[in-house]
Design an enzyme around this catalytic site. Sequence first.
Site, PDB file in Angstrom:
ATOM      1  NE  ARG A  66      -1.683  -2.346   2.723  1.00 37.43           N
ATOM      2  CZ  ARG A  66      -1.815  -3.609   2.298  1.00 37.43           C
ATOM      3  NH1 ARG A  66      -2.852  -3.986   1.628  1.00 37.43           N
ATOM      4  NH2 ARG A  66      -0.893  -4.512   2.579  1.00 37.43           N
ATOM      5  CB  THR A  67       3.459   2.489   2.314  1.00 38.62           C
ATOM      6  OG1 THR A  67       2.631   2.152   3.424  1.00 38.62           O
ATOM      7  CG2 THR A  67       4.189   3.784   2.593  1.00 38.62           C
TER       8      THR A  67
ATOM      9  CG  ASP B 266      -1.775  -3.723  12.532  1.00 32.60           C
ATOM     10  OD1 ASP B 266      -1.672  -4.408  11.486  1.00 32.60           O
ATOM     11  OD2 ASP B 266      -0.841  -3.012  12.970  1.00 32.60           O
TER      12      ASP B 266
ATOM     13  CB  CYS C 111      -3.643  -0.587   8.797  1.00 31.24           C
ATOM     14  SG  CYS C 111      -2.764  -1.818   9.771  1.00 31.24           S
TER      15      CYS C 111
ATOM     16  NE  ARG D 295       6.233   0.897   5.605  1.00 27.89           N
ATOM     17  CZ  ARG D 295       5.096   0.236   5.353  1.00 27.89           C
ATOM     18  NH1 ARG D 295       5.126  -1.004   4.898  1.00 27.89           N
ATOM     19  NH2 ARG D 295       3.929   0.815   5.564  1.00 27.89           N
TER      20      ARG D 295
ATOM     21  CG  HIS E  46       1.576   3.416   9.469  1.00 22.36           C
ATOM     22  ND1 HIS E  46       2.056   4.185   8.436  1.00 22.36           N
ATOM     23  CD2 HIS E  46       1.064   2.297   8.890  1.00 22.36           C
ATOM     24  CE1 HIS E  46       1.856   3.544   7.282  1.00 22.36           C
ATOM     25  NE2 HIS E  46       1.249   2.402   7.524  1.00 22.36           N
TER      26      HIS E  46
ATOM     27  NE  ARG F 192      -1.501   4.672   4.011  1.00 26.76           N
ATOM     28  CZ  ARG F 192      -0.481   3.824   4.104  1.00 26.76           C
ATOM     29  NH1 ARG F 192      -0.693   2.542   4.312  1.00 26.76           N
ATOM     30  NH2 ARG F 192       0.768   4.251   4.036  1.00 26.76           N
TER      31      ARG F 192
ATOM     32  CD  GLN G  82      -3.293   2.417   7.424  1.00 26.09           C
ATOM     33  OE1 GLN G  82      -2.469   1.906   6.672  1.00 26.09           O
ATOM     34  NE2 GLN G  82      -4.578   2.460   7.128  1.00 26.09           N
TER      35      GLN G  82
HETATM   36  N1  NVA Z   1       1.750  -2.896  12.703  1.00 26.01           N
HETATM   37  C1  NVA Z   1       2.038  -3.302  11.341  1.00 26.01           C
HETATM   38  C2  NVA Z   1       1.441  -2.325  10.365  1.00 26.01           C
HETATM   39  C3  NVA Z   1       1.625  -2.685   8.916  1.00 26.01           C
HETATM   40  C4  NVA Z   1       1.084  -1.666   7.983  1.00 26.01           C
HETATM   41  C5  NVA Z   1       3.541  -3.403  11.171  1.00 26.01           C
HETATM   42  O1  NVA Z   1       4.248  -2.518  11.666  1.00 26.01           O
HETATM   43  O2  NVA Z   1       3.999  -4.355  10.551  1.00 26.01           O
HETATM   44  N1   CP Z   2      -1.025  -0.488   5.629  1.00 30.73           N
HETATM   45  C1   CP Z   2       0.208  -0.444   5.089  1.00 30.73           C
HETATM   46  O1   CP Z   2       1.029   0.408   5.409  1.00 30.73           O
HETATM   47  O2   CP Z   2       0.460  -1.419   4.166  1.00 30.73           O
HETATM   48  P1   CP Z   2       1.863  -1.770   3.488  1.00 30.73           P
HETATM   49  O3   CP Z   2       2.733  -2.354   4.572  1.00 30.73           O
HETATM   50  O4   CP Z   2       1.547  -2.747   2.405  1.00 30.73           O
HETATM   51  O5   CP Z   2       2.456  -0.497   2.964  1.00 30.73           O
END
Ligand code: NVA
Ligand code: CP
Length: 309
Positions: A59-60, A227, A267, A108, A135, A295, A138
């Site tokens: 997604r990001t 999540d 998410c 990220r 995040h 997003r 999100q």
């Molecule tokens: N809490 C999860 C969110 C992913 C979008 C992680 O950090 O992996």
């Molecule tokens: N929700 C989210 O950040 O998804 P990705 O890890 O796929 O970017």
Amino acid sequence: DAKQVPKDFLHINDFDKETIMKILNRAIEVKAMIKSGDRSFQPFKGKSMAMIFAKPSMRTRVSFETGFFLLGGHAVYLGPDDIQMGKREETRDVARVLSGYNDVIMARVFGHQDILDLAKYASVPVINGLTDYNHPCQIMADALTMIEHIGRIENTKVVYVGDGNNIVHSWLLLAAVLPFHFVCACPKGFEPDAKTVEIARSAGISKIEITNDPREAVKGADVVYTDVWASMGQKEEAEYRKQKFQGFMVDETLMEIAGPQAYLMHCLPAERGVEVTDGAIEAPNSIVFPQAENRMHAQNAIMLHVLGA
Ligand code: NVA
Ligand code: CP
């Protein structure tokens, strides 16, 4: 103290309510334009963005890259093996080199200090695309989705069920800016960061509850949110966490206890059959896919904000 106007987008509570609402309203406006097929708005023409990913993403990555492109810009994807920030090269060097090529940096990373260091040493705006701590993009998309489906964020009840992780921290920081009722129901030992809970509570804007009883917590919720139980960087703890999180799966029964007004949000990525059932995700009150789509629209507005466009 008067807060300095930040050049970056790192935490929701770096901004006041007026600015957060301005960004969300801009997202609605630009989303309507993009959905109508109108491509005449090209504020990022001639601009480039570096996207640093120390962790995986769908997604990001896709929403930032596509959104920046739709508004006229060009995004460069840098995967975990490309920069190897902190290993092949120091964060402060990465920040200064990329600032020479790009108008904005999205990153990220694992440790939150990495995003703070990037922002400190970059001369261009830095956008937080997730850290171990938070995040924010999100939760801006989630807020946008609530406005579309519920009509507002203020005076809603949002109940997060699961691990007190980065997603929860961003919800808490939103609750320090906008008034709503936020409840985190998590197993003992998996509560969100105490300092962050204190930031949310001491802002005195929202009602904040941390509990270990998901069934009691979800009653009357406008949103039930969950999540993964093992975040990126914790995947080796997945089996251990499955034991600890017994009773915290969001299933059809929990949604029924919440009530017919309750929407399900996640998410994504989701592990169906672990933190959420397939049935709950596929139910008519699940808004996880509009949420994912948002997003891009929320982030377009965030990019417009930091680039002053
Ligand atoms: N809490 C999860 C969110 C992913 C979008 C992680 O950090 O992996
Ligand atoms: N929700 C989210 O950040 O998804 P990705 O890890 O796929 O970017």
